[in-house]
Design a protein around this motif. Structure first.
Motif, PDB file in Angstrom:
ATOM      1  N   MET A   1      72.099  38.393  24.008  1.00  0.00           N
ATOM      2  CA  MET A   1      71.500  39.453  24.495  1.00  0.00           C
ATOM      3  C   MET A   1      72.389  40.172  25.553  1.00  0.00           C
ATOM      4  O   MET A   1      72.857  39.541  26.419  1.00  0.00           O
ATOM      5  N   ARG A   2      72.924  41.438  25.206  1.00  0.00           N
ATOM      6  CA  ARG A   2      73.823  42.121  26.160  1.00  0.00           C
ATOM      7  C   ARG A   2      72.879  43.204  26.928  1.00  0.00           C
ATOM      8  O   ARG A   2      72.205  44.062  26.307  1.00  0.00           O
ATOM      9  N   VAL A   3      72.989  42.994  28.296  1.00  0.00           N
ATOM     10  CA  VAL A   3      72.197  43.674  29.297  1.00  0.00           C
ATOM     11  C   VAL A   3      73.211  44.683  30.092  1.00  0.00           C
ATOM     12  O   VAL A   3      74.362  44.412  30.424  1.00  0.00           O
ATOM     13  N   GLU A  35      71.642  45.808  24.267  1.00  0.00           N
ATOM     14  CA  GLU A  35      70.377  45.651  23.730  1.00  0.00           C
ATOM     15  C   GLU A  35      69.368  46.049  24.787  1.00  0.00           C
ATOM     16  O   GLU A  35      68.340  46.355  24.222  1.00  0.00           O
ATOM     17  N   LEU A  36      69.646  45.856  26.071  1.00  0.00           N
ATOM     18  CA  LEU A  36      68.764  46.443  27.169  1.00  0.00           C
ATOM     19  C   LEU A  36      69.477  47.121  28.250  1.00  0.00           C
ATOM     20  O   LEU A  36      70.342  46.611  28.618  1.00  0.00           O
ATOM     21  N   GLN A  78      67.896  50.877  22.515  1.00  0.00           N
ATOM     22  CA  GLN A  78      67.686  49.641  23.527  1.00  0.00           C
ATOM     23  C   GLN A  78      66.271  49.650  23.916  1.00  0.00           C
ATOM     24  O   GLN A  78      65.571  50.636  24.173  1.00  0.00           O
ATOM     25  N   ASP A 130      59.923  38.291  26.850  1.00  0.00           N
ATOM     26  CA  ASP A 130      60.984  37.553  26.060  1.00  0.00           C
ATOM     27  C   ASP A 130      61.894  36.464  27.032  1.00  0.00           C
ATOM     28  O   ASP A 130      61.335  35.579  27.399  1.00  0.00           O
ATOM     29  N   GLU A 235      77.170  39.993  28.215  1.00  0.00           N
ATOM     30  CA  GLU A 235      76.360  39.270  27.233  1.00  0.00           C
ATOM     31  C   GLU A 235      76.010  38.054  27.703  1.00  0.00           C
ATOM     32  O   GLU A 235      76.606  37.286  28.540  1.00  0.00           O
TER      33      GLU A 235
END
Length: 264
Positions: A1-3, A35-36, A78, A130, A235
Motif C-alpha cells: 500500500m502506497r500512502v 493508493e491512499l 485513491q 483494512d 510504500e
C-alpha cells in the motif's frame, strides 16, 4: 500500500477550494502510484472552532450537501482520508472520513478534545479500516488512543492535524509534534502518517506542519519541508497480523471512555 500525506494551505469556509486542492493532489498521487491520500484535520470546511463557524459549515454524513461534494471526487481512484466538521443528532464532531469512489465508507470522531474545542463532542470509538486506523492531532498526546488502534489490528496510524498557531507557539512546537508521534509509533509498532497545513492565517499565525511518514521505529522516513505545500508518499508492505480479526473492510471497533482533556 502506497500512502500519500498532503501538506496543504489552510482553507476556511470554502469547500469548493478544498475540493480543488484534493483533485490537484490526486493527480500528483496518480503519478506517484499512491493508493491512499491523507489530508489535514477539519480540512473540508476549515479548522475554526468558533460556534458560528461550526454551526454554519457542519455537514451530516449522508446528507445531500456532503453527498454532492463527494460526488465531485468520485473519479479519484485513491482512497481519501480528510477531516470534516460533522453534525449528527444535534451535536458537532471533529471527524475524519474515509472516502472511496465518492462515498463515505467509514469515519472516526476525535476522542481527545482541547478546552478550545468545547463546541465539539468527543468520540468514543476507534474503528480500523483494512490496515489503518486514525488519531486526530491532539489524540496523539494520549498513548491509549494509538494503543486502541493497534489493538484493532492496524499497521498504519493516520494523523490528520491542524497546527496553525501563533508564531512563537508554532516554533516551540515545530519539533515536539514529531517527538510525541515517534513515541506512539515505537509503543505500538505501527507506521505513522501525518498531514498538516502550512502558510499563514494572519501576521501572527503560521502553520509549520509537520507532514511526514514515520516507520515503526519512530524514525522520519520522509517529510514535506516546513512552509511548503506538497506531498510525500511511501510504500508500506503488509506484515503478518494475528488472525483474530473479522473479515471485511471494517475490521474492528474498540470503545473507550474519553472526554475533554487538559490543554497542551
Amino acid at each position: 500500500m502506497r500512502v500519500g500525506a498532503c501538506q496543504t494551505p489552510e482553507i476556511l469556509g470554502d469547500v469548493a477550494a478544498a475540493v480543488g486542492v484534493v483533485r490537484d493532489f490526486a493527480r500528483q498521487a496518480d503519478a506517484a502510484g499512491a493508493e491512499l491520500l491523507l489530508f489535514p484535520e477539519c480540512f473540508l470546511q476549515g479548522y475554526l472552532v468558533s460556534d458560528e463557524h461550526v454551526r454554519r459549515h457542519a455537514l451530516e454524513i449522508g446528507s445531500a450537501g456532503l453527498t454532492s461534494v463527494l460526488g465531485s471526487l468520485a473519479a479519484i481512484r485513491q482512497t481519501l482520508v480528510f477531516g470534516i466538521i460533522e453534525r449528527a443528532s444535534g451535536a458537532f464532531y471533529n471527524t475524519a472520513v474515509v472516502v472511496s469512489d465518492g462515498r463515505v465508507v467509514g469515519s472516526y470522531r476525535k476522542t481527545f478534545l482541547t478546552p478550545g474545542e468545547a463546541v465539539f463532542t468527543a468520540g468514543t470509538e476507534y474503528p480500523v479500516f483494512d490496515r489503518f486506523g486514525i488519531n486526530i492531532c491532539y489524540d496523539t498526546q494520549f498513548p491509549e488512543a494509538a494503543a486502541a488502534v493497534a489493538a484493532g489490528g492496524a499497521q498504519v496510524l493516520l494523523v490528520p492535524a491542524q497546527n496553525m498557531m501563533r508564531r512563537e507557539k508554532a516554533l516551540w512546537w515545530q519539533d515536539r509534534h514529531n517527538e510525541i508521534r515517534s513515541r506512539r509509533a515505537r509503543e505500538t509498532g505501527m507506521w505513522l502518517v501525518s498531514a498538516d497545513v502550512t502558510g499563514s492565517r494572519d501576521p501572527s499565525r503560521v502553520g509549520l506542519g509537520p507532514t511526514c511518514v514515520m516507520n515503526p521505529a519512530g524514525e522520519v522516513v520522509t517529510q514535506v519541508p516546513a512552509g511548503e505545500i506538497g506531498m510525500v508518499s511511501v510504500e508500506i508492505a503488509a506484515t503478518a497480523r494475528p488472525a483474530t480479526r473479522p473479515p471485511g473492510r471494517f475490521l474492528s471497533r474498540t470503545t473507550v471512555r474519553s472526554g475533554r482533556c487538559r490543554n497542551r
